[in-house]
Structures are given as C-alpha cells and as structure tokens.
Design an enzyme around this catalytic site. Structure first.
Site, PDB file in Angstrom:
ATOM      1  N   GLU A 135     -39.052  20.553 -16.119  1.00 15.02           N
ATOM      2  CA  GLU A 135     -38.668  19.237 -16.636  1.00 15.02           C
ATOM      3  C   GLU A 135     -39.097  19.055 -18.090  1.00 15.02           C
ATOM      4  O   GLU A 135     -39.639  18.023 -18.465  1.00 15.02           O
ATOM      5  CB  GLU A 135     -39.248  18.128 -15.749  1.00 15.02           C
ATOM      6  CG  GLU A 135     -38.757  18.224 -14.313  1.00 15.02           C
ATOM      7  CD  GLU A 135     -39.202  17.077 -13.408  1.00 15.02           C
ATOM      8  OE1 GLU A 135     -40.299  16.550 -13.624  1.00 15.02           O
ATOM      9  OE2 GLU A 135     -38.433  16.725 -12.503  1.00 15.02           O
ATOM     10  N   ASP A 176     -37.614  17.577  -3.921  1.00 15.80           N
ATOM     11  CA  ASP A 176     -38.619  16.773  -4.621  1.00 15.80           C
ATOM     12  C   ASP A 176     -39.110  15.608  -3.767  1.00 15.80           C
ATOM     13  O   ASP A 176     -38.737  14.468  -4.023  1.00 15.80           O
ATOM     14  CB  ASP A 176     -38.025  16.230  -5.927  1.00 15.80           C
ATOM     15  CG  ASP A 176     -39.079  15.572  -6.797  1.00 15.80           C
ATOM     16  OD1 ASP A 176     -40.264  15.674  -6.447  1.00 15.80           O
ATOM     17  OD2 ASP A 176     -38.710  14.961  -7.805  1.00 15.80           O
ATOM     18  N   GLU A 191     -43.035   7.566  -4.213  1.00 15.51           N
ATOM     19  CA  GLU A 191     -41.969   7.535  -5.221  1.00 15.51           C
ATOM     20  C   GLU A 191     -40.596   7.309  -4.577  1.00 15.51           C
ATOM     21  O   GLU A 191     -39.807   6.502  -5.049  1.00 15.51           O
ATOM     22  CB  GLU A 191     -41.975   8.861  -5.989  1.00 15.51           C
ATOM     23  CG  GLU A 191     -40.872   8.980  -7.009  1.00 15.51           C
ATOM     24  CD  GLU A 191     -40.957  10.277  -7.814  1.00 15.51           C
ATOM     25  OE1 GLU A 191     -41.855  11.104  -7.562  1.00 15.51           O
ATOM     26  OE2 GLU A 191     -40.107  10.457  -8.703  1.00 15.51           O
TER      27      GLU A 191
HETATM   28  C1  BDP Z   1     -40.875  14.134  -9.788  1.00 19.39           C
HETATM   29  C2  BDP Z   1     -41.240  12.904 -10.531  1.00 19.39           C
HETATM   30  C3  BDP Z   1     -41.758  13.193 -11.911  1.00 19.39           C
HETATM   31  C4  BDP Z   1     -42.842  14.249 -11.842  1.00 19.39           C
HETATM   32  C5  BDP Z   1     -42.291  15.484 -11.181  1.00 19.39           C
HETATM   33  C6  BDP Z   1     -43.336  16.562 -10.944  1.00 19.39           C
HETATM   34  O1  BDP Z   1     -40.108  12.070 -10.610  1.00 19.39           O
HETATM   35  O2  BDP Z   1     -42.238  11.989 -12.439  1.00 19.39           O
HETATM   36  O3  BDP Z   1     -43.316  14.548 -13.112  1.00 19.39           O
HETATM   37  O4  BDP Z   1     -41.823  15.155  -9.911  1.00 19.39           O
HETATM   38  O5  BDP Z   1     -43.755  16.718  -9.815  1.00 19.39           O
HETATM   39  O6  BDP Z   1     -40.887  13.779  -8.440  1.00 19.39           O
HETATM   40  O7  BDP Z   1     -43.720  17.248 -11.891  1.00 19.39           O
END
Ligand code: BDP
Length: 699
Positions: A291, A365, A393
């Site tokens: 990301e 996720d 989340e």
């Molecule tokens: C996702 C989240 C994000 C996190 C990412 C992670 O939306 O904010 O940074 O995972 O685990 O679920 O790195």
C-alpha cells in the site's frame, strides 16, 4: 509506587460512581454474598512471595488490590509464609515441573494456595488467574491448575500515530500521549499494562505499521523508553513499527537498499541505540512494499533481504523482526487472494530464524468472514505468526455489537491438512506443526482515549478474547464470553446467559446483513463504514467492490476454481475438495470461491437470490431481537452501561437496514427479480441509499 496508590484511590472512588467502563474486567467490586466472601477470605489471609522482582511485586500489589476490592479486606505481604496457613504463596522456581516459560501452577498445598512458575511473569499470570477464579465465583479449595501459554509472543499491534490519531481506531484518539512523554506518565498506561497482563499479553508494538521514521529519533526513543519502563513490571515488551526508508529520511543516506553496507551499518547503530534506552527491546514490526510503503523491492531486493538485514542488526540482542505478509500489487486481471502467497512462496526457507512473517487471518483484509490464509500450512520452513484485527474496521467499528472470538476461532480451528488431518492453523502458528521455536499471535488493538477504552462496551470483550485465545486457543468462545460477562456486566445467572446468547449470535447476525454467503469487500470507500457495493472506481481496481462480488446478469461471486483465478489451488487437496465443489462448499464460503447463478437452488431450498434477500432481512430482524434482549436486562444493569449499549443497538438497527437496502436494491439491478414474499421491499430507492454514503465523502 505512587502510581499504584493513585490507581487504588481511583478504584475505591469509582465504587460509588456509575460504571464508566474504565476498569475493564478488573473491577474488583465487593462480592455481594457475604458467605462467599468469608470462604475466600479464609484462604487469602496473607501473601508470601519468595522472589524480589518488579514483576512479582506487581503480582503482590494486584492480589492486594483484588482482595481489598472483592473481599473488602487488607491483606499484608511478606517474604515467607513461615508456619502460617490460609494464605497465598508466590514462588518463582526455575526448575518447576511441567511448566513452560510464562506458565504457572496453582495448587492447594498444606493449607495454602501456592502459585508457582519458572519466571516472575508466570507468577503474575497465576495471580491474575486466582483473581479471575474469585471474580467468576469459582471455588478455591483443592486447586490443581496447570496452565501454559500455547503461543510465545502474545501481542497487541497499535496503529497509533505520532500526531495522536489512530489508524482504524474508533475509540477516541491515541492512548499514548506523545507530547506529554517522557515527563508525564498517564496513569492509564498502568491500567493498560494490568489489563494486558491479566489475559497473558506480553508484547505491544506501540505505533502504526504505516510508520513514521520519527519513532526512531532520539526524542521519540526517550518517550518510548518511558512507556517500556511502565509496561516492563507487567511482563510486556515493547516493539516499534519501522519505516524501511529511515536510513534515508533520518540517516541522510542516499539509499535504503538492505544490501548496502552503509544501510546495514545504519540499522546496526540504530538497533544498538534503541537498546541503550530499552535493554529488553522486543524488536521491529515492518510493513514493507505494501500500500505504498517503502521496502526492499524498491531496490530490486526481496522481502527476505529486507527482513534478514534487520535480523542481522538484532543478532546481538534478544529481540526479533516481525515482517508482515500483507502485500498485494495492483493487477486488474489478477486475484488479490493469491498475491502474498505468490510473493512469499519462493522465499520459504530463506528467512533468518529471528524473523517471523506475520500473516493476516484471511487472504484479503480482515473481512467479517474469510477463508483462512492459504499461506498457513504452505510455508513449512518459515515461522508464520497470526495477525488478527481486534479493532472493528469492517465489523461495525464502534456501533455494532460483534463478538469476535468465534471469528478468531473459526480461523484457528481451520484444518490446513498440511501434514494430514488435524494440521490446524493454530498448530501452524504455535510452531508445533513444523517444530519452530518462535510463535506469535498479534491483534490490531481497539484501544483509545475513550474513558472505557473501546467506545462500545462490548468491544472490550474482543480485546479480552484475543488475549485469552493467544494464551489458549482451545478455550471456547462461550467460556471466554462467560468469564468476561461475569467480571463486567450482569450479576444474575439468567442475565449472564442472556448476554452470552447475544454475544454468541452477534457475529452471524452482523454477517447476515453485511456479507452473507461468502460475499466480501463491499464497504464504503476509504472510511470502510456502511455499504457501497456499487463502487466501481477507486485508486486501485482491488479497492473497488465490483472486483470482489463480480455480480452480473447471470449470478454472483468470485470464481476461484481452475476455471478462473485458481486461487483454490494454493490450498491442500483436502481443502480444495471441501470448497471446490459448489454443491458441497459450505454456504458460509460459497461466493468466495464460486460464481453462482441467481436462480440456482441452494441446500436451504431457496434460490441464491432468495437466500441472499432472506439473509439480509433476517439480519435486521435479529438486531431487533438483540434490542429486546438488552431491554430485558435493564433492571440488573448499571444505568450508564445499559443506556450506552441501548443507544448503540439503535444505531446498529438503522445501519443494518442501510446495508440491507443498499445490497438488495443494488443486486436487483442485475437479477431483475422481485424481493421474494413475504419480505417487504425497501421503501427507499437505490439512489436515496447511495446518497447516504455520499455524505461520508463530503468535505
Ligand atoms: C487495511 C487498512 C489500512 C492498513 C492496512 C494494513 O485499511 O488502514 O494500513 O490494512 O494492514 O485493512 O497495513
């Protein structure tokens, strides 16, 4: 000491006030039944501790605090029991039989209760177990308890930022007051440490995995040291999430290439510096090439190159490197399900023994229901750790009642069949399946500055359950719920049963009105709150909803069999058999693996479309039942807690309706079929529902 006195005063003063939830499950309110109090009192007349260490001192002060609160009596502590009986003896004995590090035994011996352990931490965990026995009304006579943790590193991952915000935090701002540290120690740090120790958590990474290099500056190391000093007497080691680009941003180097000698030296020096502040530093947690975060791939290197370089820096010390496997590159034609597996598989066997690769429970996720991650069972030569998300989340954040123990258990109990039947995910991550030395279970924390720590009072139970399962994944969700309820909410047996039923039903209910039948990732963009199944465009194709549900005029679901993405082939033959045939695949996972025609009759006797509608509608009805159940508890609950949950259940009902209407009205544009009777079609239009999400995007 001063801090402990402050907490004692707080505890005493809270007794007369409404219950604001700040004491979590360590309330220690006076037991109402005087006879029972006397029974306990006769067995807890004194405390004798043969060991002089800060952690054993924490155990002693906790027992004193607990006995004072629960039994209403001051109990003195000394170094030896002498010839006395009727007391509690704490013993550290390096040669104790049948105990692992951190394990404990509690036995009734010659008229005393003896808590023994190999380490001071074991004694502390035993002390909390003894208190839990009293809090939950168990008998203290003829005790013969042996308890060993199944997983060595039981850890919270805080996604807290230096500016006080919390990524995916829903309970106020960060509990770490970086601007005050190191000069002011918020008494809540000690409460936090006690709560964690009471459930066996022994590690905490204190900052967001999307990490700022700032946490490695001398200024911040001094602050982190102050936190570590508070947590240490409770057996908790501190970890830091690091930004892989730090050698450039902080060190002024031209590169952060893990094979560059200057970069290696920079990390060696930094690791040494950290240990000057925190001698028992737990280690690094790294999100790399994920990301947009920097990582070794920026320099043509692998995850193993990056992780091993940090492990080398950690070589002289006891700490480790936790390297996250949450990676996926943007590929509109690929399947995100396979990304981590594909990137890491060639690296199996190349990681330094000091590295643990931390894998999320599912391949996408933290969706409310995911099949277990295909890496579990497929990496025999790598130590894999588990990453669960305690913060909700995708699970209603702080307004939906969702008890997560069944979700954690569903993953841990899944059979990978890696070495035949019984090769569960739990056995992969406790190291036993492949005889790995290290083991890790991490949970992304749900704590914040809110007075009750987690905003929704029931979210406390998820923190509690995570710790209890990291200690012993064989505990049942019901058992853990019962413990937590007895220590927090209702006092009557009937009340406790009602709350337990609500908790046990809560996850299936949530899944019904959000993600039935194995659908996933249809939430509002960015904030991840509320439904947005129509989301077609985003920063990346795999951040949209249509990428996942694949609705068309024929049917719904992501075909992951050999016909399309073939992600199923990442699992063992037995697992493929279990999920590969749409006729046999559990309905819970159906649309994770198959594109099913809307008109296809399912094992329930309903067509896919009718079943989907039924589940969305039923989910809403069930939330209404939760409200009625909660109402029935009014006479016996603390007013503040009662009203707090009642309000949140009303929001939950409103939002369950929002999910239901959004999803059925959207999917109807593909099915062109009516909502089946006797269900009553939504009174609002799809456009009206779409507007609700737009509000979230308004600036
Ligand atoms: C996702 C989240 C994000 C996190 C990412 C992670 O939306 O904010 O940074 O995972 O685990 O679920 O790195």
């Amino acid at each position: 000491m001063l801090n402990r006195i402050i907490i004692c005063c707080l505890l005493i003063s809270f007794k007369t006030l409404a219950d604001d939830g700040s004491r979590l499950w360590l309330k220690y309110d006076l037991l109402k039944d005087a006879q029972q109090r006397d029974k306990y009192a006769a067995l807890t007349k004194f405390i004798a501790a043969n060991h002089n260490s800060p952690i054993v001192a924490s155990a002693v002060s906790e027992l004193q605090m607990g006995f004072q609160g629960l039994l209403g009596k001051k109990v003195s502590a000394s170094a030896s029991a002498g010839s006395r009986t009727g007391g509690v003896i704490l013993q550290v004995n390096a040669n104790a039989q049948n105990l692992l590090e951190d394990g404990f035994a509690i036995n009734s011996q010659k008229g005393n209760i003896v808590i023994s352990a190999k380490t001071p931490s074991g004694v502390l965990y035993g002390a909390f177990e003894l208190l839990r026995n009293i809090q939950t009304g168990k008998s203290l006579s003829n005790l013969a308890i042996v308890s060993n943790p199944k997983v060595k590193i039981r850890m919270l991952n805080h996604w807290d930022n230096a500016n006080g915000t919390v990524e995916r935090g829903y309970a106020g701002s960060s509990m770490w007051k970086w601007t005050e540290l190191p000069f002011r120690i918020d008494p809540r740090y000690i409460q936090y440490a006690r709560a964690n120790a009471s459930i066996g958590i022994n590690a905490a990474s204190i900052n967001n995995v999307n990490a700022s290099s700032r946490f490695l500056t001398a200024e911040y190391l001094e602050k982190i040291k102050a936190v570590a000093d508070v947590l240490r007497p409770y057996g908790i080691r501190v970890f830091i999430s690091v930004n892989f680009r730090s050698p450039r941003t902080l060190g002024g180097l031209k590169t952060s290439d893990p094979l560059d000698p200057e970069v290696k030296q920079w990390w060696n020096d930094k690791t040494k510096e950290i240990h000057q502040y925190i001698p028992d530093f737990g280690g690094f947690l790294v999100k790399a090439n994920s990301e947009g975060e920097p990582g070794p791939q920026d320099y043509g290197r692998t995850h193993a190159d990056g992780a091993n370089m940090l492990a080398e820096a950690m070589r002289p010390y006891g700490g480790i490197v936790i390297w996250r496997a949450f990676v996926y590159k943007a590929d509109p034609n690929g399947d995100r399900f396979k990304e981590a597996y594909d990137q890491f598989k060639p690296l199996d066997g190349t990681f330094d023994p000091k590295v643990i690769v931390q894998v999320k429970n599912g391949p996408i996720d933290f969706m409310p229901r995911e099949p277990f991650h295909p890496m579990f069972g497929a990496f025999p030569n790598t130590t894999l750790g588990m990453e669960f998300q305690i913060t909700q989340e995708y699970l209603g954040q702080s307004t939906h009642l969702t008890y997560l123990a069944p979700m954690f258990k569903e993953c841990l109990d899944s059979d990978t069949y890696a070495k035949g039947k019984g090769s569960t995910v739990a056995k992969v991550i406790d190291g036993s399946l492949e005889s790995h030395q290290n083991s890790l279970m991490a949970g992304v924390a749900n704590t914040g500055s809110d007075v009750n720590w987690t905003a929704h009072p029931f979210n406390q139970a998820n923190w509690y359950a995570f710790g209890r399962l990291a200690w012993d994944y064989d505990l049942t969700s019901e058992h853990i719920a019962s413990e937590w309820i007895a220590m927090t909410l209702a006092k009557s047996k009937a009340g406790q049963e009602t709350i337990k039923r609500m908790m046990m039903q809560s996850l299936p209910i949530y899944i019904s009105y959000t993600y039935p039948l194995g659908t996933a990732h249809m939430m509002g963009e960015g904030h991840h709150y509320g439904p947005e199944p129509w989301l077609e465009k985003s920063g990346r194709p795999d951040w949209t909803s249509i990428y996942y549900h694949r609705a068309d005029s024929v049917g719904l679901g992501f075909d992951r069999t050999g016909k399309v993405s073939n992600a199923l082939s990442l699992y063992s033959a037995e697992v493929q058999k279990q999920w590969g045939d749409p006729e046999r695949c559990s309905l819970d996972y159906l649309l994770w693996f198959h594109h099913i025609p809307w008109t296809k009759k399912l094992s329930t006797g309903r067509t896919l479309w009718n079943e989907l509608c039924f589940r969305y509608y039923d989910g809403v009805e069930q939330v209404r039942k939760l409200q009625t159940d909660w109402e029935s508890l009014k006479p016996e609950l603390d007013k503040e807690t009662f009203e707090n949950v009642k309000g949140r259940l009303r929001i939950q009902e409103k939002e369950a309706l929002w999910w239901r209407d959004a999803c059925v009205l959207y999917f109807i544009t593909y099915t062109k079929m009516p909502i089946p009777a006797p269900l009553v079609p939504p009174t609002r239009s799809l456009n009206e529902v779409k507007k609700l999400v737009e509000i979230y995007h308004l600036r």
